[in-house]
Design an enzyme around this catalytic site. Structure first.
Site, PDB file in Angstrom:
ATOM      1  N   CYS A  73      -5.921  53.682  47.516  1.00 19.06           N
ATOM      2  CA  CYS A  73      -6.086  55.104  47.851  1.00 19.06           C
ATOM      3  C   CYS A  73      -5.437  55.344  49.211  1.00 19.06           C
ATOM      4  O   CYS A  73      -5.797  54.678  50.183  1.00 19.06           O
ATOM      5  CB  CYS A  73      -7.573  55.478  47.894  1.00 19.06           C
TER       6      CYS A  73
ATOM      7  N   HIS B 169     -13.723  55.505  35.834  1.00 18.18           N
ATOM      8  CA  HIS B 169     -12.487  55.090  36.511  1.00 18.18           C
ATOM      9  C   HIS B 169     -12.925  54.414  37.813  1.00 18.18           C
ATOM     10  O   HIS B 169     -13.298  55.091  38.770  1.00 18.18           O
ATOM     11  CB  HIS B 169     -11.660  56.356  36.772  1.00 18.18           C
TER      12      HIS B 169
HETATM   13  C1  LIG Z   1      -1.045  70.174  44.414  1.00 18.29           C
HETATM   14  C2  LIG Z   1       0.086  70.198  45.405  1.00 18.29           C
HETATM   15  C3  LIG Z   1       1.397  70.507  44.715  1.00 18.29           C
HETATM   16  C4  LIG Z   1      -0.215  71.339  46.376  1.00 18.29           C
HETATM   17  O1  LIG Z   1       0.639  71.235  47.499  1.00 18.29           O
HETATM   18  P1  LIG Z   1       1.035  72.512  48.328  1.00 18.29           P
HETATM   19  O2  LIG Z   1       1.920  72.044  49.453  1.00 18.29           O
HETATM   20  O3  LIG Z   1      -0.187  73.287  48.674  1.00 18.29           O
HETATM   21  O4  LIG Z   1       1.850  73.292  47.204  1.00 18.29           O
HETATM   22  P2  LIG Z   1       2.754  74.549  47.243  1.00 18.29           P
HETATM   23  O5  LIG Z   1       2.473  75.266  45.974  1.00 18.29           O
HETATM   24  O6  LIG Z   1       2.641  75.274  48.547  1.00 18.29           O
HETATM   25  O7  LIG Z   1       4.211  73.919  47.131  1.00 18.29           O
HETATM   26  C5  LIG Z   1       4.795  73.133  48.185  1.00 18.29           C
HETATM   27  C6  LIG Z   1       6.093  72.549  47.682  1.00 18.29           C
HETATM   28  O8  LIG Z   1       5.841  71.611  46.618  1.00 18.29           O
HETATM   29  C7  LIG Z   1       6.488  72.038  45.422  1.00 18.29           C
HETATM   30  N1  LIG Z   1       5.604  71.753  44.310  1.00 18.29           N
HETATM   31  C8  LIG Z   1       4.383  72.273  44.083  1.00 18.29           C
HETATM   32  N2  LIG Z   1       3.865  71.759  42.977  1.00 18.29           N
HETATM   33  C9  LIG Z   1       4.769  70.898  42.480  1.00 18.29           C
HETATM   34  C10 LIG Z   1       4.791  70.079  41.346  1.00 18.29           C
HETATM   35  N3  LIG Z   1       3.761  70.017  40.484  1.00 18.29           N
HETATM   36  N4  LIG Z   1       5.869  69.319  41.126  1.00 18.29           N
HETATM   37  C11 LIG Z   1       6.906  69.349  41.980  1.00 18.29           C
HETATM   38  N5  LIG Z   1       6.936  70.107  43.093  1.00 18.29           N
HETATM   39  C12 LIG Z   1       5.883  70.890  43.335  1.00 18.29           C
HETATM   40  C13 LIG Z   1       6.713  73.528  45.625  1.00 18.29           C
HETATM   41  O9  LIG Z   1       7.767  73.948  44.802  1.00 18.29           O
HETATM   42  C14 LIG Z   1       7.024  73.582  47.080  1.00 18.29           C
HETATM   43  O10 LIG Z   1       8.335  73.106  47.284  1.00 18.29           O
HETATM   44  P3  LIG Z   1       9.270  73.732  48.443  1.00 18.29           P
HETATM   45  O11 LIG Z   1       9.348  75.199  48.137  1.00 18.29           O
HETATM   46  O12 LIG Z   1       8.555  73.452  49.751  1.00 18.29           O
HETATM   47  O13 LIG Z   1      10.554  72.976  48.298  1.00 18.29           O
HETATM   48  C15 LIG Z   1       0.214  68.896  46.203  1.00 18.29           C
HETATM   49  O14 LIG Z   1      -0.906  68.759  47.013  1.00 18.29           O
HETATM   50  C16 LIG Z   1       0.305  67.685  45.306  1.00 18.29           C
HETATM   51  O15 LIG Z   1       1.296  67.510  44.605  1.00 18.29           O
HETATM   52  N6  LIG Z   1      -0.708  66.829  45.332  1.00 18.29           N
HETATM   53  C17 LIG Z   1      -0.758  65.686  44.452  1.00 18.29           C
HETATM   54  C18 LIG Z   1      -1.445  64.592  45.154  1.00 18.29           C
HETATM   55  C19 LIG Z   1      -1.592  63.416  44.238  1.00 18.29           C
HETATM   56  O16 LIG Z   1      -0.904  63.235  43.253  1.00 18.29           O
HETATM   57  N7  LIG Z   1      -2.547  62.557  44.614  1.00 18.29           N
HETATM   58  C20 LIG Z   1      -2.841  61.407  43.893  1.00 18.29           C
HETATM   59  C21 LIG Z   1      -3.554  61.751  42.617  1.00 18.29           C
HETATM   60  S1  LIG Z   1      -4.709  60.516  42.292  1.00 18.29           S
HETATM   61  C22 LIG Z   1      -6.212  61.223  42.404  1.00 18.29           C
HETATM   62  O17 LIG Z   1      -6.326  62.333  42.785  1.00 18.29           O
HETATM   63  C23 LIG Z   1      -7.373  60.407  42.027  1.00 18.29           C
HETATM   64  C24 LIG Z   1      -7.362  59.839  40.593  1.00 18.29           C
HETATM   65  C25 LIG Z   1      -6.970  60.900  39.567  1.00 18.29           C
HETATM   66  O18 LIG Z   1      -6.459  58.761  40.497  1.00 18.29           O
HETATM   67  C26 LIG Z   1      -8.739  59.299  40.234  1.00 18.29           C
HETATM   68  C27 LIG Z   1      -9.240  58.311  41.284  1.00 18.29           C
HETATM   69  O19 LIG Z   1      -8.698  57.201  41.424  1.00 18.29           O
HETATM   70  O20 LIG Z   1     -10.158  58.703  41.936  1.00 18.29           O
END
Ligand SMILES: CC(C)(COP(=O)([O-])OP(=O)([O-])OC[C@H]1O[C@@H](n2cnc3c(N)ncnc32)[C@H](O)[C@@H]1OP(=O)([O-])[O-])[C@@H](O)C(=O)NCCC(=O)NCCSC(=O)C[C@@](C)(O)CC(=O)[O-]
Length: 362
Positions: free
Chosen positions: A281, A248
């Site tokens: 990013c 990727h």
């Molecule tokens: C992992 C968490 C959730 C931790 O985030 P957190 O704040 O530590 O999670 P939490 O469990 O404390 O929850 C906080 C709030 O988020 C909600 N929540 C919790 N989980 C979910 C969920 N799944 N769907 C919907 N809502 C969610 C949860 O319900 C809560 O809501 P509140 O009570 O405050 O209203 C957060 O950091 C996150 O969503 N991160 C995603 C970041 C992301 O998508 N980044 C881009 C990805 S691309 C990548 O990584 C690289 C890639 C793959 O493309 C490859 C490359 O190019 O290198």
């Protein structure tokens, strides 16, 4: 294959700790590994392009993209011959507001037969959302860099792997396939250089967890063929077969296609890419999008490597999404081919205008 393993060991000889994973080894992987048929030059005879435009490409857009546009984009891609189109993410909308409409997009997009529409799921909540939406393939995403893991998913690499194991086990119980990502496999926007062994350890952990494929990601596009070879060599030596690996590549330094060729030489035959080179990013200023699907297709065509994609339809999707986002197409190959297509259409219209009236009516 024996040559490949010897190549991997030779590369890894200089990599301290490669293969000596400090991370947990979990259940054995599932599924049948792809068999790699090669051309006389040693490159794979066919390559699968795993399209990430609707997810990786759009997750970072500043202005809100209506669900209508996302659905239309995915529908255009669905007719182009892709076997997998990563559609969206079931992540926290507070972290990635752009994909807060995941359930709506999955509900409305056309599901073409024979095409998988994986979605990212960072935790059990994401998996629950994906299952409720009817998704049959999900992806988990760990990082080779501690700093990036904390910034991206708010936990350490080790904790993320524990979280992902839960997701993988639960998904497989439902018969849902799981893909794994290793972000920052050659460089991190926060910590800088990443040791090949660190990427290899995380890749091996995802493989042993049961991910059917692990995509090694150059998240910020700093890799070169040399650093890709070192990282992939370490990953192969850590026990992840080439037939279970994808790459990727982002194209920040213009190295992505060269990096993919280096990966193909090591037996990798699945390449992630975004139509029109969409993406970026959020944590790395100046980092560009994914390698453009069209640029990869053009390179593959040059080698006579089959990809199974329909150029006309890929260009339609590319033209559509660039216009919808109001920006120039990020693929050099697409720009050149779309210009040629426009010239041909103009010439055809001129020729038609010159035809006698009776012939035009017919
Ligand atoms: C992992 C968490 C959730 C931790 O985030 P957190 O704040 O530590 O999670 P939490 O469990 O404390 O929850 C906080 C709030 O988020 C909600 N929540 C919790 N989980 C979910 C969920 N799944 N769907 C919907 N809502 C969610 C949860 O319900 C809560 O809501 P509140 O009570 O405050 O209203 C957060 O950091 C996150 O969503 N991160 C995603 C970041 C992301 O998508 N980044 C881009 C990805 S691309 C990548 O990584 C690289 C890639 C793959 O493309 C490859 C490359 O190019 O290198």
């Amino acid at each position: 294959m024996r040559n490949l393993q010897r190549f991997a060991s030779a590369l890894c000889g200089s990599v301290p700790g490669a293969g000596g994973s400090a991370l947990p080894r979990l259940a054995a992987p599932v599924g049948v590994a792809r068999s790699l048929s090669t051309l006389p030059n040693g490159l794979p005879s066919s390559v699968t392009i795993y399209e990430v435009g609707p997810r990786d490409g759009l997750q970072n857009e500043k202005k809100v993209i209506p669900a209508d546009v996302k659905v239309a984009f995915i529908d255009l891609l669905s007719g182009a011959g892709f076997k997998a189109i990563e559609a969206t993410s079931f992540v926290s909308p507070k972290w990635v507001p752009q994909l807060g409409d995941a359930a709506e997009v999955v509900a409305r997009m056309r599901k073409a037969p024979g095409v998988e529409y994986p979605v990212l799921t960072p935790n059990m909540k994401g998996l629950a959302g994906a299952l409720a939406a009817g998704c049959r393939e999900v992806a988990v995403f760990a990082a080779a860099s501690e700093a990036f893991s904390r910034k991206n998913i708010n936990c350490s690499v080790r904790d993320s792997l524990k979280r992902f194991e839960e997701v993988v086990v639960a998904a497989r119980k439902e018969g849902v396939k799981v893909r794994g990502y290793v972000s920052c496999a050659v460089g991190c926007p926060i910590q800088g250089a990443v040791e090949p062994a660190a990427a290899a350890d995380v890749g091996a952990a995802l493989h042993h967890m049961g991910c059917y494929e692990v995509s090694m990601a150059d998240t910020i596009g700093v890799g070169t063929p040399a650093s890709m070879e070192r990282m992939l060599g370490a990953t192969l030596a850590a026990g992840v077969p080439a037939a279970r690996l994808a790459v990727h590549c982002h194209d920040t330094y213009g190295m992505a296609v060269a990096n993919i060729i280096a990966a193909m030489r090591m037996g990798v035959a699945v390449v992630d890419a975004s139509v029109a080179g969409l993406g970026g990013c959020p944590y790395a200023r100046g980092a560009t999008g994914n390698v453009a699907t069209e640029d990869v297709m053009y390179m593959l065509d040059g080698y006579g490597i089959s990809h199974g994609l329909d150029w006309g339809r890929v260009l339609d999707a590319s033209e559509y999404i660039s216009a919808a986002l109001g920006r120039p197409n990020g693929s050099r190959a697409a720009k050149a081919l779309l210009a040629r297509r426009a010239d041909a259409a103009e010439a055809a219209a001129e020729a038609k205008a010159k035809e006698p009236k009776a012939a035009q009516a017919a």
